[in-house]
Design a protein around this motif. Sequence first.
Motif, PDB file in Angstrom:
ATOM      1  N   THR A 153       0.846  -1.183   0.000  1.00 60.81           N
ATOM      2  CA  THR A 153       0.000   0.000   0.000  1.00 60.81           C
ATOM      3  C   THR A 153       0.881   1.232   0.000  1.00 60.81           C
ATOM      4  N   THR A 154       0.277   2.388  -0.185  1.00 62.11           N
ATOM      5  CA  THR A 154       0.979   3.655  -0.004  1.00 62.11           C
ATOM      6  C   THR A 154       0.467   4.275   1.297  1.00 62.11           C
ATOM      7  N   PRO A 155       1.113   5.352   1.770  1.00 61.70           N
ATOM      8  CA  PRO A 155       0.666   5.953   3.032  1.00 61.70           C
ATOM      9  C   PRO A 155      -0.707   6.613   2.946  1.00 61.70           C
ATOM     10  N   GLN A 156      -1.182   6.854   1.729  1.00 61.73           N
ATOM     11  CA  GLN A 156      -2.452   7.552   1.544  1.00 61.73           C
ATOM     12  C   GLN A 156      -3.608   6.779   2.159  1.00 61.73           C
ATOM     13  N   ALA A 157      -4.506   7.475   2.851  1.00 60.32           N
ATOM     14  CA  ALA A 157      -5.620   6.823   3.537  1.00 60.32           C
ATOM     15  C   ALA A 157      -6.525   6.077   2.562  1.00 60.32           C
ATOM     16  N   ALA A 158      -6.781   6.677   1.393  1.00 55.85           N
ATOM     17  CA  ALA A 158      -7.653   6.022   0.409  1.00 55.85           C
ATOM     18  C   ALA A 158      -7.028   4.730  -0.096  1.00 55.85           C
ATOM     19  N   VAL A 168       2.634  -6.352   5.825  1.00 54.52           N
ATOM     20  CA  VAL A 168       2.270  -5.201   4.992  1.00 54.52           C
ATOM     21  C   VAL A 168       3.534  -4.417   4.667  1.00 54.52           C
ATOM     22  N   ILE A 169       3.625  -3.947   3.431  1.00 55.28           N
ATOM     23  CA  ILE A 169       4.748  -3.111   2.996  1.00 55.28           C
ATOM     24  C   ILE A 169       4.191  -1.769   2.539  1.00 55.28           C
ATOM     25  N   GLU A 170       4.684  -0.709   3.139  1.00 51.72           N
ATOM     26  CA  GLU A 170       4.258   0.639   2.765  1.00 51.72           C
ATOM     27  C   GLU A 170       5.258   1.193   1.748  1.00 51.72           C
ATOM     28  N   ASN A 171       4.784   1.452   0.533  1.00 54.45           N
ATOM     29  CA  ASN A 171       5.630   1.983  -0.524  1.00 54.45           C
ATOM     30  C   ASN A 171       5.344   3.469  -0.717  1.00 54.45           C
ATOM     31  N   MET A 172       6.297   4.183  -1.287  1.00 56.11           N
ATOM     32  CA  MET A 172       6.165   5.622  -1.553  1.00 56.11           C
ATOM     33  C   MET A 172       5.927   6.407  -0.271  1.00 56.11           C
ATOM     34  N   ALA A 173       6.669   6.036   0.764  1.00 57.57           N
ATOM     35  CA  ALA A 173       6.575   6.752   2.041  1.00 57.57           C
ATOM     36  C   ALA A 173       7.346   8.071   1.945  1.00 57.57           C
ATOM     37  N   GLY A 206       0.388   2.410   5.954  1.00 56.71           N
ATOM     38  CA  GLY A 206       0.847   1.031   6.108  1.00 56.71           C
ATOM     39  C   GLY A 206       0.503   0.457   7.467  1.00 56.71           C
ATOM     40  N   GLN A 207       0.716   1.243   8.522  1.00 58.30           N
ATOM     41  CA  GLN A 207       0.409   0.765   9.872  1.00 58.30           C
ATOM     42  C   GLN A 207      -1.091   0.603  10.058  1.00 58.30           C
ATOM     43  N   ASN A 222       2.043  -7.640  10.793  1.00 55.20           N
ATOM     44  CA  ASN A 222       3.048  -6.610  11.046  1.00 55.20           C
ATOM     45  C   ASN A 222       3.312  -5.753   9.813  1.00 55.20           C
ATOM     46  N   LEU A 223       3.682  -4.517  10.049  1.00 54.34           N
ATOM     47  CA  LEU A 223       4.211  -3.654   8.997  1.00 54.34           C
ATOM     48  C   LEU A 223       5.685  -4.015   8.838  1.00 54.34           C
TER      49      LEU A 223
END
Length: 375
Positions: free
Chosen positions: A250-255, A277-282, A300-301, A316-317
Amino acid sequence: MANVSQDKIFEALATVDDPEIGRPITELGMVDEVTVEGGSVAVRILLTIAGCPMKTALTEATRAAVAAVDGVDAVEVTCGVMTDEQRRQLRSQLKGGGEELPNPFNDPNSRTRVYAVASGKGGVGKSSVTVNLAAALAARGLSVGIVDADIYGHSVPHMLGSDDRPTPVDDMIMPPQAHGVKMISIAHFTEGNAPVVWRGPMLHRAISQFLTDVFWGDVDVLLLDLPPGTGDIAISVAQLLPQAELLIVTTPQAAAAEVAERAGSITQQTRQKIAGVIENMAAMVMPDGSVVDVFGSGGGQIVADRLSVITGTQVNLLGSIPLDPQVRIGGDDGTPIAIGQPDSPAGKAFGAIAEKLARRQDSLAGMPLGVTPRR
């Protein structure tokens, strides 16, 4: 000078592995003839096909191994091509002689860790994450493969800088490799940038053949780059690889986080496990050291926390990949940033996630122990 022993030459040839198969050429029946005259040695090896892309690498490895034998002062390596019967024998040796090729990853004794990289929507960098994790894992000495399961939006070969085609051996396929990563994609079977116009049954069959017809060997990690969403291919992967663990990108964006949550929620129906979970484009790291949250923060979290509640298990993130133009440049150039610039913020983030995925906790559940209780 004493004559060189032919046994010594065969011992040396036994150290030469076929680059595609990863086994000694002596074991695979690829050594056709060895002639020794004094210190001069002539070796004839058999290629699986006439246009084998590994011909040069195999020839040079053979020459180097023989030249290292004491007493050898001249080496000649020539190449022939296997007959149809020899190819059938090789296929039978590698995959078994049955008509239906088995899915090796469903074997109870398989030690391959299978990760399906998924996302709720497109544009979150799922393929970039897949390719960089694969390259980072391979750089750590693991044997890694990628199934480009995004049939409509295939991009893995380009992002790994490869335009090689698979090598057919009878009805078995040897996957091309780049940066130490084996790969298979529908791009290997289409001309140019031709679109793939298939419906559900064809998609299922393609994924099935990628798993069964391709000779993956003993890979430690298999990554599947899934298309976004929870459609036909996600369902097929769950059926064909029920033990596959999901990596939710996912990206950090809420949507984006809200949509990514749906991709993870599919496990409620498929009974798959979520690896994390992996947060991309942080947050983007600027030249002066400051950071800019281009796409917001915390998505991501949020996904990890929500999926923990939905599944009833701890999700886990695994890490956050900072937004970095070099990730895109590395994908365009075919050199993933995880190995091209491993000390960059994004390169370090990919490396840290790869380290977590590389640590396997083996379980004895369902494994025969070879002991019998006393009566």
